[in-house]
Design a protein around this motif. Structure first.
Motif, PDB file in Angstrom:
ATOM      1  N   LEU A 408      39.455 -10.769 -44.509  1.00 34.21           N
ATOM      2  CA  LEU A 408      40.121  -9.743 -43.447  1.00 34.21           C
ATOM      3  C   LEU A 408      41.509  -9.625 -44.045  1.00 34.21           C
ATOM      4  CD1 LEU A 408      40.364  -7.090 -41.921  1.00 34.21           C
ATOM      5  CD2 LEU A 408      40.552  -8.159 -40.186  1.00 34.21           C
ATOM      6  N   ASP A 409      41.358  -8.573 -45.499  1.00 32.09           N
ATOM      7  CA  ASP A 409      43.380  -8.342 -45.771  1.00 32.09           C
ATOM      8  C   ASP A 409      43.602  -6.792 -45.590  1.00 32.09           C
ATOM      9  OD1 ASP A 409      44.983  -8.377 -47.747  1.00 32.09           O
ATOM     10  OD2 ASP A 409      44.232  -8.759 -49.299  1.00 32.09           O
ATOM     11  N   LEU A 410      44.500  -7.195 -44.892  1.00 32.06           N
ATOM     12  CA  LEU A 410      45.552  -5.845 -44.416  1.00 32.06           C
ATOM     13  C   LEU A 410      46.441  -5.725 -45.383  1.00 32.06           C
ATOM     14  CD1 LEU A 410      43.976  -5.752 -40.872  1.00 32.06           C
ATOM     15  CD2 LEU A 410      42.874  -4.717 -42.377  1.00 32.06           C
ATOM     16  N   SER A 411      46.864  -6.189 -46.026  1.00 32.97           N
ATOM     17  CA  SER A 411      48.499  -6.497 -46.708  1.00 32.97           C
ATOM     18  C   SER A 411      48.469  -4.702 -46.481  1.00 32.97           C
ATOM     19  CB  SER A 411      48.406  -6.784 -47.706  1.00 32.97           C
ATOM     20  OG  SER A 411      48.108  -8.368 -47.839  1.00 32.97           O
ATOM     21  N   GLU A 412      50.634  -4.783 -47.006  1.00 34.73           N
ATOM     22  CA  GLU A 412      50.166  -3.624 -47.038  1.00 34.73           C
ATOM     23  C   GLU A 412      50.315  -2.237 -46.613  1.00 34.73           C
ATOM     24  OE1 GLU A 412      52.690  -3.142 -49.058  1.00 34.73           O
ATOM     25  OE2 GLU A 412      53.382  -5.523 -49.849  1.00 34.73           O
ATOM     26  N   ASN A 413      49.989  -2.482 -44.958  1.00 36.64           N
ATOM     27  CA  ASN A 413      49.057  -1.401 -44.153  1.00 36.64           C
ATOM     28  C   ASN A 413      50.445  -1.525 -43.297  1.00 36.64           C
ATOM     29  OD1 ASN A 413      46.771  -0.112 -44.993  1.00 36.64           O
ATOM     30  ND2 ASN A 413      46.372  -2.320 -45.219  1.00 36.64           N
ATOM     31  N   CYS A 414      51.060  -0.300 -42.296  1.00 38.99           N
ATOM     32  CA  CYS A 414      52.145  -0.189 -41.393  1.00 38.99           C
ATOM     33  C   CYS A 414      51.223  -1.067 -40.555  1.00 38.99           C
ATOM     34  CB  CYS A 414      53.291   1.085 -41.985  1.00 38.99           C
ATOM     35  SG  CYS A 414      54.072   0.848 -40.669  1.00 38.99           S
ATOM     36  N   LEU A 415      52.007  -1.986 -39.750  1.00 44.03           N
ATOM     37  CA  LEU A 415      51.971  -2.471 -38.419  1.00 44.03           C
ATOM     38  C   LEU A 415      52.675  -2.138 -37.711  1.00 44.03           C
ATOM     39  CD1 LEU A 415      49.804  -5.821 -38.840  1.00 44.03           C
ATOM     40  CD2 LEU A 415      48.891  -3.172 -38.652  1.00 44.03           C
ATOM     41  N   SER A 440      50.206  -9.146 -45.282  1.00 44.33           N
ATOM     42  CA  SER A 440      51.801  -9.597 -46.254  1.00 44.33           C
ATOM     43  C   SER A 440      51.837  -8.582 -46.385  1.00 44.33           C
ATOM     44  CB  SER A 440      51.002 -10.251 -47.488  1.00 44.33           C
ATOM     45  OG  SER A 440      50.538 -12.014 -47.334  1.00 44.33           O
ATOM     46  N   GLY A 441      53.358  -7.921 -45.533  1.00 43.60           N
ATOM     47  CA  GLY A 441      53.850  -6.825 -46.122  1.00 43.60           C
ATOM     48  C   GLY A 441      53.604  -5.868 -45.451  1.00 43.60           C
ATOM     49  N   CYS A 442      52.945  -6.007 -44.540  1.00 38.12           N
ATOM     50  CA  CYS A 442      52.794  -5.324 -42.861  1.00 38.12           C
ATOM     51  C   CYS A 442      53.819  -5.112 -42.341  1.00 38.12           C
ATOM     52  CB  CYS A 442      51.412  -5.439 -42.514  1.00 38.12           C
ATOM     53  SG  CYS A 442      50.045  -5.674 -43.115  1.00 38.12           S
ATOM     54  N   GLY A 443      55.477  -5.458 -42.223  1.00 34.34           N
ATOM     55  CA  GLY A 443      56.140  -4.370 -41.963  1.00 34.34           C
ATOM     56  C   GLY A 443      56.469  -5.395 -40.516  1.00 34.34           C
ATOM     57  N   LEU A 444      56.125  -6.518 -39.902  1.00 30.63           N
ATOM     58  CA  LEU A 444      56.083  -6.993 -38.799  1.00 30.63           C
ATOM     59  C   LEU A 444      57.201  -7.934 -38.777  1.00 30.63           C
ATOM     60  CD1 LEU A 444      52.739  -9.201 -38.865  1.00 30.63           C
ATOM     61  CD2 LEU A 444      52.799  -7.727 -38.243  1.00 30.63           C
ATOM     62  N   THR A 445      58.110  -7.379 -37.316  1.00 33.08           N
ATOM     63  CA  THR A 445      59.285  -7.935 -37.413  1.00 33.08           C
ATOM     64  C   THR A 445      59.055  -8.909 -36.405  1.00 33.08           C
ATOM     65  OG1 THR A 445      59.436  -6.340 -35.472  1.00 33.08           O
ATOM     66  CG2 THR A 445      59.907  -5.299 -37.502  1.00 33.08           C
ATOM     67  N   ASN A 470      56.919  -9.890 -45.451  1.00 34.37           N
ATOM     68  CA  ASN A 470      57.570  -9.456 -43.703  1.00 34.37           C
ATOM     69  C   ASN A 470      58.667  -9.850 -43.093  1.00 34.37           C
ATOM     70  OD1 ASN A 470      54.961  -8.231 -42.722  1.00 34.37           O
ATOM     71  ND2 ASN A 470      53.872  -9.824 -42.459  1.00 34.37           N
ATOM     72  N   PRO A 471      59.331  -8.469 -42.435  1.00 31.22           N
ATOM     73  CA  PRO A 471      60.728  -8.565 -42.366  1.00 31.22           C
ATOM     74  C   PRO A 471      60.700  -9.865 -40.855  1.00 31.22           C
ATOM     75  CG  PRO A 471      60.600  -6.768 -42.321  1.00 31.22           C
ATOM     76  CD  PRO A 471      58.968  -7.577 -42.750  1.00 31.22           C
ATOM     77  N   LEU A 472      60.842 -11.610 -41.264  1.00 35.45           N
ATOM     78  CA  LEU A 472      61.441 -12.301 -40.069  1.00 35.45           C
ATOM     79  C   LEU A 472      62.230 -13.120 -40.278  1.00 35.45           C
ATOM     80  CD1 LEU A 472      57.766 -13.043 -39.868  1.00 35.45           C
ATOM     81  CD2 LEU A 472      58.781 -11.235 -39.005  1.00 35.45           C
ATOM     82  N   SER A 473      63.243 -13.612 -38.954  1.00 37.76           N
ATOM     83  CA  SER A 473      63.708 -13.829 -39.136  1.00 37.76           C
ATOM     84  C   SER A 473      63.512 -15.917 -38.907  1.00 37.76           C
ATOM     85  CB  SER A 473      64.963 -13.863 -37.590  1.00 37.76           C
ATOM     86  OG  SER A 473      64.072 -14.567 -36.533  1.00 37.76           O
ATOM     87  N   ARG A 474      64.887 -16.521 -38.979  1.00 38.68           N
ATOM     88  CA  ARG A 474      64.156 -18.289 -39.443  1.00 38.68           C
ATOM     89  C   ARG A 474      63.527 -18.507 -38.175  1.00 38.68           C
ATOM     90  NH1 ARG A 474      68.205 -21.574 -42.135  1.00 38.68           N
ATOM     91  NH2 ARG A 474      68.041 -19.893 -43.989  1.00 38.68           N
TER      92      ARG A 474
END
Length: 560
Positions: A408-415, A440-445, A470-474
């Protein structure tokens, strides 16, 4: 990669081409496979050519799935293989009947000197046409030898006829008193006359036979008929990559009747019209085509509606990929409902479809209309850049495809918070079957990923997970890796660069496009993240789990 004793010995044998005349004649048939593999891996095109030209078995397969780190065959080796196939056609003892090159090509521009899909397709088509031309030349030479043989026979008969006439004249001017001899001579003359008549009949039959052979030869050259063109000696199976530059050559090769018959397993087309795709499909046998990939072609809605019914003629078709085909459904589009119904009916006719890829088609809110018409549940579903709505994901989580999905590839769809319940339900439905997942690129914070991690951890069969851009912290990445090490089937994790590794100035939250282009901090910060994540691996004892942030070189197909 450990090598067996046979492969090590094979490498040593093919390393010195000058010695090949001594060992080739003594090689048993069961060793040709290891020797050819060693010749490919050691890049010995001369050895490849000699082995293929003497191939002792009916089938030869080069390509297919390769292990991680195993390079594709060198371009020179592939060219040597194709030349050897054409040379082997002139040997009546040649045993090869099936050449399988499916999966051999690499994408254009890949690392190394491997032959790309377009280059390999052009080379194969050239080989098919050259083989037919060579067979026609051989046929013409045989016809010429036959003509010369009959000409020599005619000259010989002319000489014999002249000698008989000379003998008759000499006997007529001899002693007339010797009646016995005259009677004998008269008998000889009658015999000579009868022999002359028989010679004329034989000459007429010879001329007729020669004219018939000449007529067959000319018909074979002009109309594609003839004995050599009707007998296929080797069936060549391959994946074809066709674009506007290679279209005419591919069509010529598929139409060619000769000793080599080109067959297509997987068809990839780029930047060509629906009418050209139709022409290609008409030239392919209905059995054998398992996949079609259409890229960068301005099909439009009407073109796609025209294409789908054509695909129903191929019962083995199980993969359909449409990428960048200029489809865009908007609410103000006239006749949108009727067009969607046509597309749905076209998909419903694809009885064996198991893989569907719809990339950048921009079909928000229309997933139910498309997928609900498929008669069989999908195993592979790729929906990147589709602008999916919450209703689309809600349908997917409850559809008949959910429990059978393996990829399943849902890349670049906003979640976001609205789609999170559907995603969690979907992961629960696919927990026992899903092997490859890309978000990838789904806006997961950090907050969304924290809520999603328990559902991801429940996917027992998952082998690869992609979460790049995805904008995640370390700190969130460390929690992600701690979850990953508890998943026994997981072998490959593509993680994003943490926000701490980027230079200042990012939006809050940044988009995937911004994360892709924004410069990173010094290497020391990236090494800090890598060392912390690898420490989690070492502490857990998971040496079989690969962690990478290399988005461009990530390939899930290498995961076993």
């Amino acid at each position: 990669m450990a090598h067996s004793l046979v492969s090590l010995c094979a490498r040593e044998v093919v390393s010195d081409h000058s010695s090949s005349p001594f060992w080739l004649r003594w090689v048993p048939s069961e060793l040709y496979g290891p020797l050819l593999e060693a010749a490919f891996s050691s890049c010995k095109p001369l050895a490849v050519g000699e082995l293929v030209q003497r191939w002792p078995e009916r089938a030869l397969r080069v390509g297919g799935r390769r292990e991680h780190g195993q390079a594709a065959p060198n371009r020179l080796c592939i060219q040597a293989l194709l030349l050897a196939i054409v040379k082997g056609l002139s040997d009546q003892r040649y045993a090869l009947q099936v050449l399988d090159l499916c999966g051999l090509q690499r994408d254009e521009g890949s690392m190394g000197d491997a032959m790309g899909g377009w280059s390999l397709t052009v080379a194969l088509c050239t080989m098919v046409v050259q083989a037919r031309a060579g067979a026609q030349r051989l046929q013409r030479r045989e016809a010429e030898r036959e003509r010369k043989r009959f000409s020599a026979l005619e000259r010989e008969r002319d000489v014999k006829r002249e000698r008989g006439q000379w003998r008759m004249g000499k006997e007529a001017s001899g002693d007339e008193s010797n009646t016995d001899n005259n009677d004998l001579g008269g008998g000889d003359r009658g015999s000579t006359r009868s022999n002359g008549l028989r010679g004329e009949d034989d000459l007429t039959q010879g001329v007729r036979r020669r004219m018939e052979i000449e007529r067959k030869r000319e018909s074979g050259v002009t109309s594609g008929g003839g004995d050599v063109n009707s007998d296929v000696l080797i069936h060549v199976r391959a994946d074809l990559f066709v674009n506007a530059r290679s279209l005419d050559r591919v069509r010529m090769a598929l139409r060619t009747l000769g000793p080599l018959k080109l067959q297509c397993r997987y068809l990839r087309v780029e930047e060509i019209s629906v009418s050209s795709i139709r022409t290609l499909l008409d030239l392919l046998p209905h059995q054998g085509l398992v996949g079609i990939d259409v890229r960068y072609s301005s099909l439009g809605v009407s073109g796609l509606a025209e294409l789908l019914p054509l695909l129903s003629a191929f019962p083995s078709l199980d993969s359909l990929r449409l990428r960048y085909c200029n489809l865009d459904f908007r609410r103000d589009h006239p006749g949108q409902g009727e067009t969607l119904r046509h597309l749905s009916l076209g998909l419903a006719k694809l009885q064996g479809l198991r893989r569907l890829s719809l990339a950048t088609l921009r079909l928000p809110g229309q997933l139910r209309v498309l997928l609900s018409s498929l008669p069989q549940p999908l195993q592979i579903l790729e929906l990147p850049y589709m602008s999916l709505k919450p209703a689309d994901l809600a349908y997917l989580s409850c559809s008949h495809h959910a429990s059978t999905l393996q990829q399943l590839d849902l890349s670049e769809n906003c979640l976001d918070e609205n789609t999170l319940p559907s995603i969690r339900r979907l992961l629960s439905q696919t927990s026992s079957s899903l092997q490859h997942l890309s978000l990838s690129g789904c806006g997961l914070t950090d907050g969304l990923s924290g809520l999603l991690l328990p559902s991801l951890g429940g996917c027992r069969a998952l082998k690869s997970l992609a979460l790049a851009l995805n904008p995640l912290s370390r700190a969130c990445l460390i929690d992600l890796v701690k979850m990953a090490v508890r998943m026994p089937s997981l072998r490959h994790l593509l993680y994003p660069n943490p926000l701490e590794d980027y230079q200042p100035g990012l939006d809050d939250p940044p988009s995937s496009a911004q994360l892709l282009d924004w410069p990173l901090e010094e290497v020391r910060d990236i090494n800090t993240t890598s060392s912390q994540l690898n420490r989690v691996l070492v502490d857990s004892g998971r040496s079989d789990l690969c962690l990478t942030c290399d988005y461009f070189n990530y390939d899930k197909d290498f995961v076993d």
